[in-house]
Structure formats: structure tokens, C-alpha cells
Motif scaffolding. Structure first.
Motif, PDB file in Angstrom:
ATOM      1  N   THR A  32      -0.112  -4.313 -10.892  1.00 50.45           N
ATOM      2  CA  THR A  32      -1.168  -5.216 -10.658  1.00 50.45           C
ATOM      3  C   THR A  32      -1.082  -5.570  -8.874  1.00 50.45           C
ATOM      4  O   THR A  32      -0.074  -5.563  -8.518  1.00 50.45           O
ATOM      5  N   VAL A  33      -2.055  -5.627  -8.407  1.00 48.63           N
ATOM      6  CA  VAL A  33      -2.227  -5.633  -6.935  1.00 48.63           C
ATOM      7  C   VAL A  33      -2.887  -7.066  -6.456  1.00 48.63           C
ATOM      8  O   VAL A  33      -4.015  -7.506  -7.150  1.00 48.63           O
ATOM      9  N   VAL A  34      -2.274  -7.622  -5.512  1.00 45.62           N
ATOM     10  CA  VAL A  34      -2.921  -8.882  -5.145  1.00 45.62           C
ATOM     11  C   VAL A  34      -3.329  -8.977  -3.534  1.00 45.62           C
ATOM     12  O   VAL A  34      -1.945  -8.571  -2.997  1.00 45.62           O
ATOM     13  N   ARG A  35      -4.396  -9.140  -3.080  1.00 45.02           N
ATOM     14  CA  ARG A  35      -4.619  -9.175  -1.671  1.00 45.02           C
ATOM     15  C   ARG A  35      -4.266 -10.833  -1.443  1.00 45.02           C
ATOM     16  O   ARG A  35      -4.807 -11.733  -1.913  1.00 45.02           O
ATOM     17  N   LEU A  36      -3.194 -11.124  -0.524  1.00 40.71           N
ATOM     18  CA  LEU A  36      -2.802 -12.085  -0.195  1.00 40.71           C
ATOM     19  C   LEU A  36      -3.859 -12.808   0.836  1.00 40.71           C
ATOM     20  O   LEU A  36      -4.463 -12.051   1.235  1.00 40.71           O
ATOM     21  N   ALA A  37      -3.423 -14.276   0.955  1.00 43.14           N
ATOM     22  CA  ALA A  37      -4.618 -14.854   1.966  1.00 43.14           C
ATOM     23  C   ALA A  37      -4.400 -14.244   3.389  1.00 43.14           C
ATOM     24  O   ALA A  37      -5.408 -14.273   3.966  1.00 43.14           O
ATOM     25  N   SER A  38      -3.156 -13.607   3.478  1.00 43.34           N
ATOM     26  CA  SER A  38      -3.281 -12.933   5.123  1.00 43.34           C
ATOM     27  C   SER A  38      -3.959 -11.599   5.086  1.00 43.34           C
ATOM     28  O   SER A  38      -4.099 -11.056   6.286  1.00 43.34           O
ATOM     29  N   GLY A  39      -4.339 -11.247   3.777  1.00 44.14           N
ATOM     30  CA  GLY A  39      -5.080  -9.628   3.914  1.00 44.14           C
ATOM     31  C   GLY A  39      -4.192  -8.715   3.481  1.00 44.14           C
ATOM     32  O   GLY A  39      -4.511  -7.613   3.184  1.00 44.14           O
ATOM     33  N   GLN A  40      -3.040  -8.888   3.246  1.00 44.93           N
ATOM     34  CA  GLN A  40      -1.844  -8.036   3.161  1.00 44.93           C
ATOM     35  C   GLN A  40      -1.810  -7.896   1.412  1.00 44.93           C
ATOM     36  O   GLN A  40      -2.166  -8.733   0.857  1.00 44.93           O
ATOM     37  N   LEU A  41      -1.343  -6.748   0.910  1.00 42.73           N
ATOM     38  CA  LEU A  41      -1.224  -6.564  -0.409  1.00 42.73           C
ATOM     39  C   LEU A  41       0.395  -6.582  -0.953  1.00 42.73           C
ATOM     40  O   LEU A  41       1.233  -6.173  -0.251  1.00 42.73           O
ATOM     41  N   TRP A  42       0.147  -7.204  -2.080  1.00 41.19           N
ATOM     42  CA  TRP A  42       1.498  -7.477  -2.769  1.00 41.19           C
ATOM     43  C   TRP A  42       1.331  -6.526  -4.218  1.00 41.19           C
ATOM     44  O   TRP A  42       0.218  -6.534  -4.788  1.00 41.19           O
ATOM     45  N   VAL A  43       2.226  -5.932  -4.352  1.00 37.45           N
ATOM     46  CA  VAL A  43       2.113  -5.000  -5.630  1.00 37.45           C
ATOM     47  C   VAL A  43       3.253  -5.182  -6.569  1.00 37.45           C
ATOM     48  O   VAL A  43       4.197  -5.176  -6.298  1.00 37.45           O
ATOM     49  N   HIS A  44       2.699  -5.133  -7.923  1.00 37.09           N
ATOM     50  CA  HIS A  44       3.596  -5.524  -8.740  1.00 37.09           C
ATOM     51  C   HIS A  44       3.818  -4.622  -9.914  1.00 37.09           C
ATOM     52  O   HIS A  44       2.659  -3.993 -10.513  1.00 37.09           O
ATOM     53  N   SER A  45       4.892  -4.093 -10.285  1.00 31.38           N
ATOM     54  CA  SER A  45       5.250  -2.995 -11.382  1.00 31.38           C
ATOM     55  C   SER A  45       4.510  -1.615 -10.756  1.00 31.38           C
ATOM     56  O   SER A  45       3.361  -1.058 -11.515  1.00 31.38           O
ATOM     57  N   PRO A  46       4.997  -1.063  -9.542  1.00 35.77           N
ATOM     58  CA  PRO A  46       4.195   0.264  -9.208  1.00 35.77           C
ATOM     59  C   PRO A  46       4.014   1.172 -10.412  1.00 35.77           C
ATOM     60  O   PRO A  46       4.900   1.539 -11.016  1.00 35.77           O
ATOM     61  N   VAL A  47       2.889   1.978 -10.387  1.00 37.89           N
ATOM     62  CA  VAL A  47       2.525   3.026 -11.359  1.00 37.89           C
ATOM     63  C   VAL A  47       2.693   4.355 -10.581  1.00 37.89           C
ATOM     64  O   VAL A  47       2.721   4.516  -9.269  1.00 37.89           O
ATOM     65  N   ALA A  48       2.745   5.701 -11.172  1.00 39.66           N
ATOM     66  CA  ALA A  48       2.539   6.950 -10.505  1.00 39.66           C
ATOM     67  C   ALA A  48       1.254   6.911  -9.824  1.00 39.66           C
ATOM     68  O   ALA A  48      -0.107   6.697  -9.922  1.00 39.66           O
ATOM     69  N   LEU A  49       1.379   7.411  -8.594  1.00 44.91           N
ATOM     70  CA  LEU A  49       0.352   7.491  -7.325  1.00 44.91           C
ATOM     71  C   LEU A  49      -0.339   9.032  -7.438  1.00 44.91           C
ATOM     72  O   LEU A  49       0.236   9.957  -7.888  1.00 44.91           O
ATOM     73  N   CYS A  50      -1.506   8.700  -6.963  1.00 47.90           N
ATOM     74  CA  CYS A  50      -2.101  10.016  -6.557  1.00 47.90           C
ATOM     75  C   CYS A  50      -2.855   9.793  -5.318  1.00 47.90           C
ATOM     76  O   CYS A  50      -3.176   8.679  -4.879  1.00 47.90           O
ATOM     77  N   ALA A  51      -3.643  10.799  -4.666  1.00 46.30           N
ATOM     78  CA  ALA A  51      -4.062  10.696  -3.379  1.00 46.30           C
ATOM     79  C   ALA A  51      -5.392   9.592  -3.553  1.00 46.30           C
ATOM     80  O   ALA A  51      -5.461   8.701  -2.661  1.00 46.30           O
ATOM     81  N   ASP A  52      -6.129   9.525  -4.327  1.00 50.49           N
ATOM     82  CA  ASP A  52      -7.411   8.787  -4.691  1.00 50.49           C
ATOM     83  C   ASP A  52      -6.730   7.445  -4.865  1.00 50.49           C
ATOM     84  O   ASP A  52      -7.269   6.405  -4.280  1.00 50.49           O
ATOM     85  N   LEU A  53      -5.538   6.808  -5.522  1.00 48.04           N
ATOM     86  CA  LEU A  53      -5.098   5.725  -5.576  1.00 48.04           C
ATOM     87  C   LEU A  53      -4.663   5.082  -4.408  1.00 48.04           C
ATOM     88  O   LEU A  53      -4.802   4.061  -3.878  1.00 48.04           O
ATOM     89  N   ILE A  54      -3.829   5.820  -3.507  1.00 43.97           N
ATOM     90  CA  ILE A  54      -3.292   5.777  -2.288  1.00 43.97           C
ATOM     91  C   ILE A  54      -4.519   5.321  -1.337  1.00 43.97           C
ATOM     92  O   ILE A  54      -4.265   4.255  -0.732  1.00 43.97           O
ATOM     93  N   THR A  55      -5.530   6.055  -1.404  1.00 43.75           N
ATOM     94  CA  THR A  55      -6.822   5.704  -0.523  1.00 43.75           C
ATOM     95  C   THR A  55      -7.338   4.312  -0.946  1.00 43.75           C
ATOM     96  O   THR A  55      -7.833   3.618   0.199  1.00 43.75           O
ATOM     97  N   GLN A  56      -7.495   4.148  -2.217  1.00 41.38           N
ATOM     98  CA  GLN A  56      -7.948   2.627  -2.807  1.00 41.38           C
ATOM     99  C   GLN A  56      -7.347   1.734  -2.202  1.00 41.38           C
ATOM    100  O   GLN A  56      -7.689   0.665  -1.719  1.00 41.38           O
ATOM    101  N   LEU A  57      -5.741   1.731  -2.040  1.00 42.24           N
ATOM    102  CA  LEU A  57      -5.080   0.612  -1.846  1.00 42.24           C
ATOM    103  C   LEU A  57      -5.151   0.470  -0.282  1.00 42.24           C
ATOM    104  O   LEU A  57      -5.251  -0.698   0.227  1.00 42.24           O
ATOM    105  N   GLN A  58      -5.172   1.556   0.449  1.00 41.19           N
ATOM    106  CA  GLN A  58      -5.289   1.653   1.573  1.00 41.19           C
ATOM    107  C   GLN A  58      -6.684   1.077   2.422  1.00 41.19           C
ATOM    108  O   GLN A  58      -6.563   0.079   3.220  1.00 41.19           O
TER     109      GLN A  58
END
Length: 165
Positions: A32-58
Motif C-alpha cells: 500500500t502506498v499513501v501520499r501524505l499531505a506533505s506530498g511525500q510517500l509512505w509505503v506499507h509492506s514493500p513488494v518486489a520492485l521492477c524498473a516500471d514500478l520504481i518509475t511509477q512511485l517516483q
């Protein structure tokens, strides 16, 4: 099948669902990814990453906090932190003993950088797992890992039959 797609849940909350096998049993995990009121991201229970997911998060914002929410949801925390070294990793109680090489911080008793957006509570009913349950105040969303599960069909561990479907 592993997904690398962020799926919107509600405003400022996304999830990624991935399939995996745990002790020979097919299962699913969810980040689960939550964008905080500050605009920053909080990530709960990280999963396996790939380049596409990294780009989406960024594109959503900077990842500042990553939570391994219990003693079972930590498999991808180390590689996640390599991809987002500016973030701070928080570990559920007991996880540092289980994974001493995982560089993280205990969840603080006082409010963390995620306040006032999120609140958490240690679920004391499962001492082997030490689950932390989270609540996103603005949306009224409860974020859980193993406290609430549904197993059905042929993949139900430890039972002849469970669920329907």
C-alpha cells in the motif's frame, strides 16, 4: 503472476498486488502506498520492485517512509531500500531480531513523519507476527496485512476445505 501496476484505491492511496509462493503454498501479497499531505510517500509492506514500478512511485512523489508492518512482511524491504535510499525503513516489533542484517528503525511510540495522516496500533493478538495495523484518517481506510486473510479453494493451508470459490 507478478504485477507492477499501482492500482488506485481512493484519493492518495494505491496498492500493488503480487503473487508469490510461501512454503510451497501459492499466496498473494499487497503493498500500500499513501501520499501524505506533505506530498511525500509512505509505503506499507514493500513488494518486489521492477524498473516500471520504481518509475511509477517516483512520479507520485518522494518515498520517505517504508514500513515492514509485521514479522512476515519483510522479504522485499532490503531491495526496496536500495532503490529508495533516501527513505527511512521502520520495522515491526521483533523483526530486527528475526532479520538482524535488515537496516531499519523500530516503529516509534510517538507520532512519526506520517502524522497526522496515519495512525498505527500494535495488534497484540498474534505475538509471532507482531502485526501493526494502520488507519488513514482522511479516507477512513484501514491498512492490514495478516490480521485479516481470506483463503479459498485448493490453496487453503492447514484445512481440508475453506472458503467457497
Amino acid at each position: 503472476m507478478t504485477s507492477s501496476m499501482l492500482i488506485p484505491v481512493c484519493e492518495d492511496i494505491w496498492q500493488v498486488r503480487q503473487a508469490l509462493v510461501v512454503n510451497g503454498v501459492p499466496a498473494h501479497t499487497r503493498m500500500t502506498v499513501v501520499r501524505l499531505a506533505s506530498g511525500q510517500l509512505w509505503v506499507h509492506s514493500p513488494v518486489a520492485l521492477c524498473a516500471d514500478l520504481i518509475t511509477q512511485l517516483q512520479k507520485l512523489g518522494p518515498v520517505v517512509a517504508v514500513v515492514a508492518p509485521n514479522c512476515a512482511h519483510h522479504l522485499f524491504a532490503g531491495s526496496f531500500m536500495q532503490a529508495f535510499p533516501q527513505a527511512k525503513l521502520y520495522l515491526a516489533p521483533g523483526l530486527a531480531r528475526k532479520r538482524p542484517l535488515l537496516q531499519g528503525h523500530p516503529l516509534p511510540d510517538e507520532p512519526g513523519s506520517w502524522q497526522p495522516d496515519l495512525a498505527y496500533h500494535l495488534w497484540r493478538g498474534m505475538p509471532l507476527i507482531n502485526e501493526t495495523v494502520w488507519f488513514h484518517v482522511r479516507s477512513g481506510t484501514l491498512i492490514l496485512t495478516d490480521v485479516c486473510q481470506w483463503w479459498g479453494g485448493m490453496h487453503c493451508p492447514g484445512r481440508q476445505h475453506c472458503g467457497r470459490g
